[in-house]
Design a protein around this motif. Sequence first.
Motif, PDB file in Angstrom:
ATOM      1  N   GLU A 165       0.812  -1.217   0.000  1.00  0.00           N
ATOM      2  CA  GLU A 165       0.000   0.000   0.000  1.00  0.00           C
ATOM      3  C   GLU A 165       0.846   1.269   0.000  1.00  0.00           C
ATOM      4  O   GLU A 165       0.309   2.372  -0.087  1.00  0.00           O
ATOM      5  N   SER A 166       2.166   1.118   0.055  1.00  0.00           N
ATOM      6  CA  SER A 166       3.054   2.279   0.049  1.00  0.00           C
ATOM      7  C   SER A 166       3.321   2.722  -1.385  1.00  0.00           C
ATOM      8  O   SER A 166       2.895   2.089  -2.353  1.00  0.00           O
ATOM      9  N   GLU A 167       4.056   3.814  -1.497  1.00  0.00           N
ATOM     10  CA  GLU A 167       4.427   4.322  -2.823  1.00  0.00           C
ATOM     11  C   GLU A 167       5.224   3.275  -3.598  1.00  0.00           C
ATOM     12  O   GLU A 167       5.037   3.109  -4.805  1.00  0.00           O
ATOM     13  N   ARG A 168       6.108   2.582  -2.912  1.00  0.00           N
ATOM     14  CA  ARG A 168       6.904   1.529  -3.558  1.00  0.00           C
ATOM     15  C   ARG A 168       5.999   0.426  -4.128  1.00  0.00           C
ATOM     16  O   ARG A 168       6.200  -0.039  -5.242  1.00  0.00           O
ATOM     17  N   GLY A 169       5.014   0.019  -3.354  1.00  0.00           N
ATOM     18  CA  GLY A 169       4.075  -1.004  -3.815  1.00  0.00           C
ATOM     19  C   GLY A 169       3.258  -0.524  -5.004  1.00  0.00           C
ATOM     20  O   GLY A 169       3.019  -1.279  -5.955  1.00  0.00           O
ATOM     21  N   GLU A 170       2.860   0.732  -4.968  1.00  0.00           N
ATOM     22  CA  GLU A 170       2.101   1.302  -6.081  1.00  0.00           C
ATOM     23  C   GLU A 170       2.941   1.349  -7.352  1.00  0.00           C
ATOM     24  O   GLU A 170       2.453   1.036  -8.445  1.00  0.00           O
TER      25      GLU A 170
END
Length: 75
Positions: free
Chosen positions: A43-48
């Motif tokens: 759900e973080s920017e990295r995951g996005e």
Amino acid sequence: MNNTRRKQLQEIQTELRAIYDRLDILCDEEQAAYDNMPESLQESERGERSQEAIDTMESVRDQILESADEIDEIL
């Protein structure tokens, strides 16, 4: 279409299918990496960014397969 150009198209089609296969493997690897991330990381920017990369690779992969299939219509 003469035999020389037909053969060249067949070679291009073979190359496109090989690129499709390579992209398919990369998509699977990236999806597995994403799936193995903790939910908080997904759900973080990295995951996005990871999910966006997967979506883009899948789109490109599908376009390449579509191009290879369209060459069939020419041949």
